[in-house]
Every structure is written in structure tokens, then in C-alpha cells.
Write an enzyme that holds these catalytic residues in place. Structure first.
Site, mmCIF file in Angstrom:
data_model
loop_
_atom_site.group_PDB
_atom_site.id
_atom_site.type_symbol
_atom_site.label_atom_id
_atom_site.label_comp_id
_atom_site.label_asym_id
_atom_site.label_seq_id
_atom_site.Cartn_x
_atom_site.Cartn_y
_atom_site.Cartn_z
ATOM 1 N N CYS A 161 -6.050 -9.226 1.933
ATOM 2 C CA CYS A 161 -7.258 -8.278 2.420
ATOM 3 C C CYS A 161 -8.541 -9.072 2.921
ATOM 4 C CB CYS A 161 -7.449 -7.437 1.653
ATOM 5 S SG CYS A 161 -6.173 -6.293 1.248
ATOM 6 N N ALA B 244 -16.668 -2.986 2.210
ATOM 7 C CA ALA B 244 -16.323 -3.061 0.878
ATOM 8 C C ALA B 244 -15.788 -4.294 0.640
ATOM 9 C CB ALA B 244 -15.737 -1.776 0.371
ATOM 10 N N VAL C 54 0.757 -1.332 0.075
ATOM 11 C CA VAL C 54 -0.211 -0.069 -0.182
ATOM 12 C C VAL C 54 0.887 1.304 0.148
ATOM 13 C CG1 VAL C 54 -1.601 1.213 1.432
ATOM 14 C CG2 VAL C 54 -2.017 -1.225 0.882
HETATM 15 N N1 UPG Z 1 -11.461 -13.149 -7.579
HETATM 16 C C1 UPG Z 1 -12.214 -14.264 -8.301
HETATM 17 N N2 UPG Z 1 -13.421 -14.059 -8.807
HETATM 18 C C2 UPG Z 1 -13.703 -12.690 -9.202
HETATM 19 C C3 UPG Z 1 -13.007 -11.413 -8.781
HETATM 20 C C4 UPG Z 1 -11.740 -11.878 -8.143
HETATM 21 O O1 UPG Z 1 -12.193 -15.402 -7.839
HETATM 22 O O2 UPG Z 1 -14.761 -12.532 -9.918
HETATM 23 C C5 UPG Z 1 -10.289 -13.567 -6.765
HETATM 24 C C6 UPG Z 1 -8.994 -13.169 -7.343
HETATM 25 O O3 UPG Z 1 -8.470 -13.946 -8.216
HETATM 26 C C7 UPG Z 1 -8.427 -13.145 -5.979
HETATM 27 C C8 UPG Z 1 -9.470 -12.440 -4.954
HETATM 28 O O4 UPG Z 1 -10.530 -12.764 -5.496
HETATM 29 O O5 UPG Z 1 -7.695 -14.188 -5.444
HETATM 30 C C9 UPG Z 1 -9.139 -10.996 -4.658
HETATM 31 O O6 UPG Z 1 -8.954 -10.192 -5.820
HETATM 32 P P1 UPG Z 1 -9.099 -8.606 -5.787
HETATM 33 O O7 UPG Z 1 -10.151 -8.042 -4.953
HETATM 34 O O8 UPG Z 1 -8.908 -8.264 -7.328
HETATM 35 O O9 UPG Z 1 -7.525 -8.426 -5.218
HETATM 36 P P2 UPG Z 1 -6.970 -7.682 -3.834
HETATM 37 O O10 UPG Z 1 -5.507 -7.131 -4.287
HETATM 38 O O11 UPG Z 1 -7.045 -8.770 -2.895
HETATM 39 O O12 UPG Z 1 -7.879 -6.413 -3.763
HETATM 40 C C10 UPG Z 1 -8.846 -6.249 -2.741
HETATM 41 C C11 UPG Z 1 -10.178 -5.243 -2.988
HETATM 42 C C12 UPG Z 1 -9.333 -3.953 -2.990
HETATM 43 C C13 UPG Z 1 -8.710 -3.688 -1.590
HETATM 44 C C14 UPG Z 1 -7.618 -4.866 -1.250
HETATM 45 C C15 UPG Z 1 -7.000 -4.566 0.128
HETATM 46 O O13 UPG Z 1 -10.455 -5.420 -4.284
HETATM 47 O O14 UPG Z 1 -10.471 -3.003 -3.048
HETATM 48 O O15 UPG Z 1 -8.042 -2.509 -1.628
HETATM 49 O O16 UPG Z 1 -8.346 -6.117 -1.270
HETATM 50 O O17 UPG Z 1 -7.990 -4.421 1.182
#
Ligand code: UPG
Length: 459
Positions: free
Chosen positions: A277, A224, A16
Site C-alpha cells: 500500500c 492516512a 482486502v
Molecule cells: N513499519 C516500520 N516501523 C513502524 C511501523 C511499521 O518500519 O514503526 C513497517 C512495517 O514493518 C511494514 C510497513 O511499515 O514494512 C507497513 O506496515 P503496516 O502499515 O503495519 O502494514 P500494511 O498492511 O501495509 O498496512 C498499511 C496501513 C493500513 C492500510 C494498508 C493498505 O497501516 O491502514 O489499510 O496499508 O492501504
């Protein structure tokens, strides 16, 4: 006009703090940004050719700003003293011991930042909580600061949660959906909010900068992430129904997503969600709810995590079942180890869960990921070195050679365009593909001769 913020210090040079300050420095040439961390190795990496984290477009920005208005340092005290505004962007891991073990967020790093700030600063500052924290954490920071403040010094504490996702950090920071700034409802509180808002207005339009009370801002971040994970757990729950009935989860997701009230994003069924997260924040929400005696609320959000565990286990079991109920001594290639594409991060990656399951069943694993370092994979699988049961590959075709099955765990785009005929020819027969991300062309694979299994669809 008076410039409210000339110097910013950010404590924490992680996923971050690093990208956020890089984009901040790029967009605000009139502000000097110093990122401090007590981890010398990490700071050295930020100052080197090879940054400690991979994010598309990040390297260019760091190279452009470093040494001009962006600095990385282990020397915390002068940076804190000089700053007008301090971001606290340290990690808040889940507690592994004591009260709230396994669920509550451990705020020891946040607290020690507050203590250090109070100890060294001799003029007033704005302190911004950027780490994801439990509701009412800002109040604890205020308490620690107030109890230790030097005479004549005062602090305003703001909540400014970060919503960037890994793999798209630079884009998320450059074009945020919204920026939340929570603060105290007082004249000084409002001044602090408008100072931070001024920083963001360098590149974010005013209508996207939302001011609110501190607790709302803190809770919005947890909520969120809980909602996002809940959507994936919901579609994954439906994927199990699809596999049992002959419905196809991709068709169902498309149909659901066309409802404008629901929208199409975050409906991709998968082997499960991972990342640093979601798990931590939902556990935290569950813990807070329980602490407030809201047991039904706690149970509701706990289900989102339970469903994810179920999905990861179900995928592992399906692999074993399809391969004639035994994978003992069979060789299996794992394509993708990161928790999502475009990152080298493996925290809470579903690939770890799947790999451990397959190892327990006696398989030999050939693991390939475009970005994850070998040492990290071994660490995640509790191995000291490569041994007979695990080999780590830097070439996907080498990884596939001599295996009975390919298991896709991460949605890397390059996986889509591999030469699967070439892989098939080098594999043992019958050759299987288990697509845990639903990214491959399954009918093309079937034509080659693969036995294909995927999430949310009967083969
Ligand atoms: N994923 C799925 N299906 C979907 C979308 C995502 O399986 O339709 C999975 C993805 O592959 C991953 C997980 O979900 O394993 C999380 O993905 P994503 O949310 O894109 O990544 P992060 O970097 O963990 O981001 C999340 C929030 C963001 C926040 C962050 C830390 O999206 O807004 O800032 O966590 O809190």
C-alpha cells in the site's frame, strides 16, 4: 422495519475482499455475502482447507461462516444480479506503461467491474468502492455506470476505504478506529450511505462511522497512508543521524513518542517500510499532485519514498562495510523475508532490496521466513530455482549454519527467542548480526561473541 441490505456481493477475493467479507459475514448473520473473483485458483483456495492468505484468526471465521452466509465463487453474474450492495475490492496496481507509468494507479480492473455491473444488473444497486483509488475515481465509476445503465435501473456509488493492516486484519476489521463512508450529497446519496452504515452498525458503534463527501473519503485513505509512511521515513532519517553521532534512535523515538501530540506508535526505525500500500498510494498522491500542478506538494511526498530507498540501501551498504568491505563468496543468513511479521506477503518487502544488494556483492544467501513460500522468495529474487547463490530453509538453525552473518529483515517475534548461542557455535567467525528491525537483545548477543550492528545506533 425494512432491512436495507440482504445480499452483498464483493468483487475481488484478495487481502482486502477476503478478510473484510469474512468478518462481515460473521457479524451480520442476516446478510448473505458472496465473494467473487475471476481467478479460479484463488476461489478454490478460499473454499479449501488452506486459505490463500494467512491472517491470525481468519481461518476460524471462514470455517464458521462458509456455506452458511459466506460464499466464494467464480460465478460473477448471478451474484451481482442478486446483490443489493456490491463492493469493488479489486487491485489498483501502479501503471507499468503509458501516461503516469510507474506512479499513477491503474484503474482498469475497477472500470471493468463497473462495466460488468452495468451490463448484467437489471435493478438498482449500491456500488461501494473499497479498493484504494485516486481522488475522483467514484466519479469515473458513476460515469461508466450511467453511460451503460439499463432503463429503470439507477446506481449510488459510495467510497468506503479499508484501513486494515496485514497481520492484524481480523482485529482491525472487528475493532476499527473509524469507518469512512463517502457519498453523494442528495436524497438518494444519503439513503445509500445509511444503508451501508446500517451494515457496519451490526458491530461498529455509530460514533465511529463517519459520513462525508466522496472526495474527502477517497483522499483520506491516501492521506492516512502517506502520513503513516512519513512517520517511519522521519524516524529512519533520524536513525542515520544517530548512527553518525552516537545518539540512539530507540531513545530518541521514546522521547518523541511521549509527547501526547505525537504519540508512540509507528516510530520504530527499521530497514525500511514495505507492503503493497504505502509505496503505491504515495506514488499515486505524488502523481495526482503533479497532475494538479501542485509541484511542491508532489516533491514533498516524493521525499517520503526517497528516504525509504535511502534507508534500504544504507542498511545493505552497512553490512558490506562492517564485513571488511567485502562479502564476495561469504555466506549470509537472511532471517525474515515478509514485509512485516504475521504475514506471508512479500510485496515491496525491504528484504528483497537487501537480498538483491547482497547478491550483487557476490554473497551466498541462506533465506528463512516462517510464512513465505519458497517459490515466492525465488520469484522475488528473479530466480527460477535454488542455485548456488541462494538456498531457502525451513529451519532457522539450518539457515544459520556455516554463515558469517545473520541479517534480520522482518520483526517476527519468534526471532527474539531463538537460541543464538547454538547459532553462533555453528557459524564462521567473526560472526555478525545485523538487526534491521531492532528486535534482538543486542547486549546478550555481544556477550555470546557476536559483532552486532543495528539501525540507529553505533555498535
Ligand atoms: N513499519 C516500520 N516501523 C513502524 C511501523 C511499521 O518500519 O514503526 C513497517 C512495517 O514493518 C511494514 C510497513 O511499515 O514494512 C507497513 O506496515 P503496516 O502499515 O503495519 O502494514 P500494511 O498492511 O501495509 O498496512 C498499511 C496501513 C493500513 C492500510 C494498508 C493498505 O497501516 O491502514 O489499510 O496499508 O492501504
Amino acid at each position: 422495519a425494512e432491512i436495507p441490505v440482504r445480499k452483498i456481493c464483493c468483487i475481488g477475493a484478495g487481502y482486502v475482499g477476503g478478510p473484510t467479507c469474512s468478518v462481515l459475514a460473521l457479524k451480520c448473520p442476516d446478510i448473505q455475502v458472496t465473494v467473487v473473483d475471476r481467478n479460479e485458483l484463488r476461489i478454490n483456495q478460499w473454499n479449501s482447507e488452506k486459505l490463500p492468505i494467512y491472517e491470525p484468526a481468519l481461518e476460524e471465521i471462514v470455517k464458521q461462516c462458509r456455506g452458511k452466509n459466506l460464499f466464494f465463487s467464480t460465478d460473477m453474474v448471478p451474484a451481482l444480479k442478486e446483490a443489493d450492495l456490491i463492493f469493488i475490492s479489486v487491485n489498483t496496481p501502479t501503471k507499468t506503461f503509458g501516461l503516469g507509468k510507474g506512479r499513477a494507479a491503474d484503474l482498469k480492473f475497477v472500470e471493468s467491474c463497473a462495466r460488468l455491473i452495468a451490463e448484467v444488473c437489471d435493478r438498482s444497486k449500491i456500488v461501494v468502492e473499497k479498493s484504494t483509488v485516486p481522488v475522483r475515481s467514484a466519479a469515473s465509476i458513476v460515469n461508466v455506470l450511467k453511460a451503460n445503465t439499463k432503463p429503470g435501473v439507477s446506481y449510488q456509488v459510495l467510497s468506503n476505504p479499508e484501513f486494515l493492516a496485514e497481520g492484524t486484519a481480523v482485529n482491525d476489521l472487528t475493532n476499527p478506529d473509524r469507518v469512512l463512508i463517502g457519498g453523494e450529497d442528495s436524497e438518494d446519496g444519503k439513503k445509500a450511505i445509511s444503508a451501508l452504515s446500517w451494515v457496519y452498525r451490526h458491530w461498529v458503534s455509530a460514533d465511529k462511522i463517519i459520513e462525508m463527501n466522496t472526495w474527502s473519503s477517497e483522499l483520506s485513505k491516501l492521506a492516512a497512508n502517506a502520513f503513516l509512511a512519513q512517520r517511519i521515513s522521519s524516524i529512519n532519517a533520524i536513525s542515520a543521524v544517530c548512527e553518525a553521532t552516537g545518539a540512539d534512535v530507540s531513545e530518541v523515538a521514546k522521547a518523541i513518542g511521549l509527547d501526547s501530540r505525537l504519540g508512540p506508535k509507528f516510530l520504530q526505525a527499521s530497514v525500511g517500510w514495505g507492503g503493497s500500500c504505502f509505496q503505491k498510494d504515495i506514488l499515486n498522491l505524488v502523481y495526482i499532485s503533479e497532475s494538479l500542478n501542485l509541484t511542491s506538494v508532489a516533491a514533498y511526498w516524493q521525499q517520503v519514498i526517497d528516504m525509504n530507498e535511502y534507508q534500504k540501501s544504507r542498511f545493505g551498504e552497512r553490512i558490506v562495510q562492517a564485513m571488511f568491505n567485502t562479502i564476495t563468496d561469504k555466506h549470509i543468513a537472511i532471517l525474515g523475508f515478509a514485509f512485516k511479521k504475521n504475514t506471508g506477503d512479500t510485496r515491496e518487502s525491504p528484504a528483497i532490496h537487501v537480498a538483491k544488494h547482497l547478491l550483487e556483492e557476490g554473497a551466498f544467501l541462506h533465506i528463512f521466513d516462517p510464512k513465505v513460500e519458497k517459490a515466492q522468495i525465488l520469484l522475488d529474487l528473479d530466480q527460477l530455482d535454488e542455485e548456488s547463490s541462494i538456498s531457502i530453509h525451513t529451519d532457522p538453525y539450518e539457515a544459520a549454519k556455516g554463515t558469517h552473518a545473520l541479517v534480520v529483515c522482518t520483526e517476527w517475534e519468534q526471532f527474539i527467542t531463538y537460541d543464538y548461542q547454538r547459532m553462533y557455535d555453528s557459524m564462521l567467525k567473526p560472526a555478525f548480526v545485523f538487526d534491521g528491525r531492532k528486535i534482538l537483545d543486542h547486549s546478550a548477543l555481544a556477550k555470546i561473541g557476536f559483532h552486532v550492528e543495528t539501525i540507529g545506533k553505533r555498535h
